[in-house]
Design a protein around this motif. Structure first.
Motif, PDB file in Angstrom:
ATOM      1  N   TYR A  36      19.658 -25.606   4.765  1.00  0.00           N
ATOM      2  CA  TYR A  36      18.551 -24.734   5.128  1.00  0.00           C
ATOM      3  C   TYR A  36      17.850 -24.183   3.909  1.00  0.00           C
ATOM      4  O   TYR A  36      18.384 -24.184   2.806  1.00  0.00           O
ATOM      5  CB  TYR A  36      18.994 -23.596   6.058  1.00  0.00           C
ATOM      6  N   LEU A  37      16.619 -23.739   4.136  1.00  0.00           N
ATOM      7  CA  LEU A  37      15.803 -23.054   3.133  1.00  0.00           C
ATOM      8  C   LEU A  37      15.526 -21.657   3.649  1.00  0.00           C
ATOM      9  O   LEU A  37      15.267 -21.475   4.836  1.00  0.00           O
ATOM     10  CB  LEU A  37      14.437 -23.725   2.969  1.00  0.00           C
ATOM     11  N   LEU A  38      15.551 -20.679   2.782  1.00  0.00           N
ATOM     12  CA  LEU A  38      15.077 -19.344   3.109  1.00  0.00           C
ATOM     13  C   LEU A  38      13.835 -19.128   2.259  1.00  0.00           C
ATOM     14  O   LEU A  38      13.893 -19.213   1.026  1.00  0.00           O
ATOM     15  CB  LEU A  38      16.134 -18.286   2.795  1.00  0.00           C
ATOM     16  N   VAL A  39      12.692 -18.931   2.929  1.00  0.00           N
ATOM     17  CA  VAL A  39      11.435 -18.746   2.222  1.00  0.00           C
ATOM     18  C   VAL A  39      10.841 -17.396   2.600  1.00  0.00           C
ATOM     19  O   VAL A  39      11.160 -16.833   3.645  1.00  0.00           O
ATOM     20  CB  VAL A  39      10.414 -19.875   2.527  1.00  0.00           C
ATOM     21  N   SER A  40       9.990 -16.869   1.731  1.00  0.00           N
ATOM     22  CA  SER A  40       9.272 -15.635   2.054  1.00  0.00           C
ATOM     23  C   SER A  40       7.780 -15.877   1.911  1.00  0.00           C
ATOM     24  O   SER A  40       7.340 -16.708   1.124  1.00  0.00           O
ATOM     25  CB  SER A  40       9.724 -14.488   1.146  1.00  0.00           C
ATOM     26  N   TYR A  41       7.018 -15.124   2.706  1.00  0.00           N
ATOM     27  CA  TYR A  41       5.560 -15.226   2.699  1.00  0.00           C
ATOM     28  C   TYR A  41       4.989 -13.857   3.027  1.00  0.00           C
ATOM     29  O   TYR A  41       5.695 -12.971   3.514  1.00  0.00           O
ATOM     30  CB  TYR A  41       5.077 -16.292   3.694  1.00  0.00           C
ATOM     31  N   ALA A  42       3.728 -13.676   2.759  1.00  0.00           N
ATOM     32  CA  ALA A  42       3.070 -12.378   2.958  1.00  0.00           C
ATOM     33  C   ALA A  42       2.297 -12.359   4.267  1.00  0.00           C
ATOM     34  O   ALA A  42       1.719 -13.364   4.676  1.00  0.00           O
ATOM     35  CB  ALA A  42       2.122 -12.093   1.802  1.00  0.00           C
ATOM     36  N   THR A  43       2.311 -11.197   4.917  1.00  0.00           N
ATOM     37  CA  THR A  43       1.467 -10.988   6.095  1.00  0.00           C
ATOM     38  C   THR A  43       0.679  -9.699   5.885  1.00  0.00           C
ATOM     39  O   THR A  43       1.161  -8.765   5.243  1.00  0.00           O
ATOM     40  CB  THR A  43       2.281 -10.876   7.400  1.00  0.00           C
ATOM     41  N   ALA A  44      -0.518  -9.676   6.413  1.00  0.00           N
ATOM     42  CA  ALA A  44      -1.365  -8.491   6.283  1.00  0.00           C
ATOM     43  C   ALA A  44      -0.911  -7.436   7.277  1.00  0.00           C
ATOM     44  O   ALA A  44      -0.699  -7.722   8.449  1.00  0.00           O
ATOM     45  CB  ALA A  44      -2.824  -8.858   6.530  1.00  0.00           C
ATOM     46  N   GLY A  45      -0.773  -6.208   6.778  1.00  0.00           N
ATOM     47  CA  GLY A  45      -0.404  -5.089   7.627  1.00  0.00           C
ATOM     48  C   GLY A  45      -1.572  -4.138   7.802  1.00  0.00           C
ATOM     49  O   GLY A  45      -2.689  -4.402   7.357  1.00  0.00           O
ATOM     50  N   ALA A  46      -1.287  -3.039   8.438  1.00  0.00           N
ATOM     51  CA  ALA A  46      -2.313  -2.021   8.655  1.00  0.00           C
ATOM     52  C   ALA A  46      -2.699  -1.372   7.327  1.00  0.00           C
ATOM     53  O   ALA A  46      -1.906  -1.332   6.381  1.00  0.00           O
ATOM     54  CB  ALA A  46      -1.787  -0.965   9.623  1.00  0.00           C
ATOM     55  N   ARG A  48      -4.593  -2.270   4.881  1.00  0.00           N
ATOM     56  CA  ARG A  48      -4.598  -3.154   3.702  1.00  0.00           C
ATOM     57  C   ARG A  48      -3.247  -3.229   2.994  1.00  0.00           C
ATOM     58  O   ARG A  48      -3.183  -3.371   1.782  1.00  0.00           O
ATOM     59  CB  ARG A  48      -5.700  -2.737   2.738  1.00  0.00           C
ATOM     60  N   THR A  49      -2.166  -3.112   3.739  1.00  0.00           N
ATOM     61  CA  THR A  49      -0.831  -3.250   3.160  1.00  0.00           C
ATOM     62  C   THR A  49      -0.352  -4.686   3.328  1.00  0.00           C
ATOM     63  O   THR A  49      -0.882  -5.439   4.148  1.00  0.00           O
ATOM     64  CB  THR A  49       0.174  -2.298   3.837  1.00  0.00           C
ATOM     65  N   THR A  50       0.641  -5.048   2.550  1.00  0.00           N
ATOM     66  CA  THR A  50       1.228  -6.380   2.623  1.00  0.00           C
ATOM     67  C   THR A  50       2.683  -6.252   3.030  1.00  0.00           C
ATOM     68  O   THR A  50       3.421  -5.449   2.478  1.00  0.00           O
ATOM     69  CB  THR A  50       1.147  -7.083   1.254  1.00  0.00           C
ATOM     70  N   SER A  51       3.070  -7.055   3.980  1.00  0.00           N
ATOM     71  CA  SER A  51       4.458  -7.103   4.426  1.00  0.00           C
ATOM     72  C   SER A  51       5.021  -8.461   4.044  1.00  0.00           C
ATOM     73  O   SER A  51       4.370  -9.490   4.241  1.00  0.00           O
ATOM     74  CB  SER A  51       4.504  -6.906   5.937  1.00  0.00           C
ATOM     75  N   ILE A  52       6.216  -8.468   3.487  1.00  0.00           N
ATOM     76  CA  ILE A  52       6.870  -9.723   3.110  1.00  0.00           C
ATOM     77  C   ILE A  52       7.841 -10.100   4.221  1.00  0.00           C
ATOM     78  O   ILE A  52       8.701  -9.318   4.604  1.00  0.00           O
ATOM     79  CB  ILE A  52       7.624  -9.590   1.769  1.00  0.00           C
ATOM     80  N   GLN A  53       7.674 -11.305   4.747  1.00  0.00           N
ATOM     81  CA  GLN A  53       8.519 -11.819   5.817  1.00  0.00           C
ATOM     82  C   GLN A  53       9.390 -12.941   5.280  1.00  0.00           C
ATOM     83  O   GLN A  53       8.966 -13.691   4.408  1.00  0.00           O
ATOM     84  CB  GLN A  53       7.651 -12.360   6.955  1.00  0.00           C
ATOM     85  N   ASN A  54      10.607 -13.051   5.819  1.00  0.00           N
ATOM     86  CA  ASN A  54      11.502 -14.150   5.479  1.00  0.00           C
ATOM     87  C   ASN A  54      11.616 -15.082   6.669  1.00  0.00           C
ATOM     88  O   ASN A  54      11.571 -14.649   7.819  1.00  0.00           O
ATOM     89  CB  ASN A  54      12.896 -13.636   5.114  1.00  0.00           C
TER      90      ASN A  54
END
Length: 89
Positions: A36-46, A48-54
């Motif tokens: 398996y791979l564990l990757v992270s990416y950014a999502t836009a939050g309220a 103008r914040t950035t949330s990092i998701q795995n």
């Protein structure tokens, strides 16, 4: 969100695509093509914040992994982000 270099996730038909994801972990299962791979990416939050998701990607011998040029690669070709190599770029 402009300050984080990670890309975002999108869906194209039945394929989920993350451009410029950071590889957090690569775990091959013995000498097989499974793991398996564990990757992270950014999502836009309220506000103008950035949330990092795995996201954990389970890999089997039927999984197709492509590099940024569309060439097929093996799980063992992928390195963690600390090794300066990212999935999709």
């Amino acid at each position: 969100m402009d300050s984080d270099p990670r890309g975002t996730i999108s869906q194209q038909g039945n394929v989920m695509r993350i451009d410029n994801a950071f590889v957090e972990e690569v775990v091959p299962a013995n000498r097989s093509s499974n793991g398996y791979l564990l990757v992270s990416y950014a999502t836009a939050g309220a506000n103008r914040t950035t949330s990092i998701q795995n996201l954990r990607l389970n890999i089997t011998r039927n999984t197709v992994l492509l590099d940024s040029l569309g060439r097929q690669i093996r799980l063992s070709d992928i390195r963690k982000r600390s090794e300066e190599r990212r999935v999709g770029k």
